[in-house]
Design a protein around this motif. Structure first.
Motif, short mmCIF file in Angstrom:
data_model
loop_
_atom_site.label_atom_id
_atom_site.label_comp_id
_atom_site.label_asym_id
_atom_site.label_seq_id
_atom_site.Cartn_x
_atom_site.Cartn_y
_atom_site.Cartn_z
N GLU A 5 0.83 -1.20 0.00
CA GLU A 5 0.00 0.00 0.00
C GLU A 5 0.87 1.26 0.00
O GLU A 5 0.54 2.25 -0.67
CB GLU A 5 -0.94 0.00 1.21
CG GLU A 5 -2.07 -1.01 1.16
CD GLU A 5 -1.62 -2.42 1.48
OE1 GLU A 5 -2.38 -3.36 1.22
OE2 GLU A 5 -0.48 -2.57 2.00
N ARG A 6 1.96 1.22 0.76
CA ARG A 6 2.86 2.37 0.80
C ARG A 6 3.53 2.59 -0.55
O ARG A 6 3.74 3.73 -0.97
CB ARG A 6 3.93 2.15 1.88
CG ARG A 6 3.39 2.14 3.30
CD ARG A 6 2.81 3.47 3.69
NE ARG A 6 3.84 4.48 3.90
CZ ARG A 6 3.70 5.78 3.65
NH1 ARG A 6 2.56 6.22 3.14
NH2 ARG A 6 4.67 6.61 3.90
N VAL A 42 15.95 9.34 -4.13
CA VAL A 42 15.08 9.79 -3.04
C VAL A 42 15.81 9.88 -1.70
O VAL A 42 15.18 10.12 -0.67
CB VAL A 42 13.85 8.85 -2.90
CG1 VAL A 42 13.05 8.84 -4.18
CG2 VAL A 42 14.27 7.44 -2.51
N HIS A 43 17.11 9.66 -1.72
CA HIS A 43 17.87 9.78 -0.47
C HIS A 43 17.65 11.19 0.10
O HIS A 43 17.78 12.18 -0.62
CB HIS A 43 19.36 9.54 -0.73
CG HIS A 43 20.16 9.37 0.52
ND1 HIS A 43 20.41 10.42 1.39
CD2 HIS A 43 20.76 8.28 1.06
CE1 HIS A 43 21.14 9.98 2.40
NE2 HIS A 43 21.36 8.69 2.23
N PRO A 44 17.29 11.29 1.36
CA PRO A 44 16.98 12.60 1.96
C PRO A 44 18.06 13.65 1.73
O PRO A 44 17.75 14.83 1.57
CB PRO A 44 16.83 12.26 3.44
CG PRO A 44 16.36 10.84 3.44
CD PRO A 44 17.10 10.18 2.32
N ASP A 45 19.32 13.23 1.70
CA ASP A 45 20.41 14.19 1.48
C ASP A 45 20.49 14.65 0.04
O ASP A 45 21.03 15.72 -0.25
CB ASP A 45 21.75 13.56 1.87
CG ASP A 45 21.85 13.30 3.37
OD1 ASP A 45 21.07 13.93 4.13
OD2 ASP A 45 22.68 12.48 3.78
N ARG A 46 19.96 13.85 -0.89
CA ARG A 46 20.04 14.17 -2.31
C ARG A 46 18.75 14.77 -2.86
O ARG A 46 18.73 15.29 -3.96
CB ARG A 46 20.40 12.92 -3.11
CG ARG A 46 21.82 12.41 -2.84
CD ARG A 46 22.05 11.07 -3.50
NE ARG A 46 23.43 10.61 -3.28
CZ ARG A 46 24.39 10.66 -4.20
NH1 ARG A 46 24.11 11.14 -5.40
NH2 ARG A 46 25.59 10.23 -3.94
N GLU A 55 10.33 9.09 3.66
CA GLU A 55 9.39 7.97 3.63
C GLU A 55 9.68 7.06 2.44
O GLU A 55 9.66 5.83 2.57
CB GLU A 55 7.95 8.49 3.54
CG GLU A 55 7.48 9.23 4.78
CD GLU A 55 6.05 9.71 4.63
OE1 GLU A 55 5.16 8.86 4.46
OE2 GLU A 55 5.83 10.93 4.66
N LYS A 56 9.95 7.64 1.29
CA LYS A 56 10.26 6.84 0.10
C LYS A 56 11.52 6.01 0.33
O LYS A 56 11.59 4.84 -0.04
CB LYS A 56 10.45 7.76 -1.11
CG LYS A 56 9.18 8.43 -1.59
CD LYS A 56 9.46 9.36 -2.77
CE LYS A 56 8.21 10.05 -3.26
NZ LYS A 56 8.50 11.00 -4.36
N GLY A 61 13.94 0.69 1.32
CA GLY A 61 14.76 -0.21 2.13
C GLY A 61 14.00 -1.48 2.47
O GLY A 61 14.54 -2.59 2.38
N LYS A 62 12.73 -1.34 2.84
CA LYS A 62 11.91 -2.50 3.16
C LYS A 62 11.68 -3.35 1.91
O LYS A 62 11.71 -4.58 1.95
CB LYS A 62 10.57 -2.05 3.74
CG LYS A 62 10.69 -1.38 5.10
CD LYS A 62 9.31 -0.98 5.63
CE LYS A 62 9.44 -0.34 7.01
NZ LYS A 62 8.11 0.04 7.57
N LEU A 63 11.43 -2.67 0.80
CA LEU A 63 11.22 -3.37 -0.48
C LEU A 63 12.43 -4.22 -0.83
O LEU A 63 12.29 -5.41 -1.18
CB LEU A 63 10.95 -2.33 -1.58
CG LEU A 63 10.69 -2.79 -3.01
CD1 LEU A 63 9.93 -1.71 -3.76
CD2 LEU A 63 11.97 -3.12 -3.76
#
Length: 255
Positions: A5-6, A42-46, A55-56, A61-63
């Motif tokens: 769902e995410r 989508v890395h927060p730093d990039r 969140e992405k 990571g879970k995927l």
């Protein structure tokens, strides 16, 4: 909300393979490399401008944790579901640390050592042939995308391609076999200009000879080819850390 769902909410698809831009038949190495490339975007730093980047990144990571686990992947492939209660997903994990464990930061020396082993290897040959087919013989794109490639390497790459054509392994694309001298000269001039810019940059930054190779790589893929350099670095880092990643996954699996 579950992982599927995410994925639908954040990536507009609940198909784990589609999120990574690959097919269900993808090999482990391809899954790893695709995860690295997508996670970089989508890395927060990039991607500080994206409020959903964190969140992405966590969902990716879970995927990857699911698709890199043989049992979890088998369940997903057969039933189209994810076991949210499994140790792979239920444990409290820092996905940033997990990502860095998979892809340790590489140094200039790492790149130089990789380049030495890579050039002339069967792996390089396969990569060059793949680029040739993918870009239908366009040497501008091939040389811009090939790993550890500079203007001096072009004759060698052409020899690899020509040998594959002569053996019937690949199609003889006109873009390669009939490339004009004008286009070849333009590519050489562009390479010379980039080399000069790299030398100037080296002087400005006070870099030594060992760092020159990295500066050349950077400059060769700047400006309009910045995206190609990102792909270059992604491929290189994924390839370079592949062996370490396997051993680390093995250790984690025993937890």
């Amino acid at each position: 909300m579950g992982l599927l769902e995410r994925c639908q909410e954040l990536f507009k698809t609940s198909n784990l393979y589609e999120v990574l831009g690959i097919t269900k038949e993808a090999a482990e190495a391809e899954i790893r490399r695709s995860y690295y490339k997508v996670s970089l975007k989508v890395h927060p730093d990039r991607a500080p401008e994206d409020p959903l980047a964190t969140e992405k990144f966590q969902v990716l990571g879970k995927l990857y944790a699911v698709l890199s686990d043989k049992e979890q992947r088998a369940v997903y492939d057969e039933q189209g579901v994810v076991d949210e209660e499994s140790d792979v997903l239920s444990q409290d994990r820092c996905w940033e640390d997990y990502w860095r464990l998979l892809f340790p930061k590489i140094t200039v020396q790492d790149i130089l050592e990789f380049e030495k082993k890579y050039k002339g290897s069967d792996e390089e040959r396969q990569d060059v042939i793949q680029l040739y087919v993918q870009h239908q013989g366009d040497m501008d794109t091939i040389t811009a995308s090939a790993l550890c490639c500079s203007q001096e390497d072009e004759p060698r790459l052409c020899s690899i391609i020509q040998a594959a054509i002569d053996s019937g392994e690949v199609t003889a694309f006109p873009a390669f076999t009939r490339e004009s001298e004008k286009k070849k000269r333009a590519r050489r001039k562009r390479a010379d200009r980039e080399r000069q810019e790299a030398e100037e940059m080296q002087k400005e930054m006070g870099l030594g000879d060992q760092d020159d190779s990295l500066v050349m790589m950077l400059k060769q893929r700047q400006a309009s080819r910045e995206q190609n350099f990102n792909s270059f670095l992604s491929d290189l880092e994924a390839k370079y850390s592949k062996k370490d990643g396997k051993s680390q996954r093995g250790r984690r699996g025993k937890k």
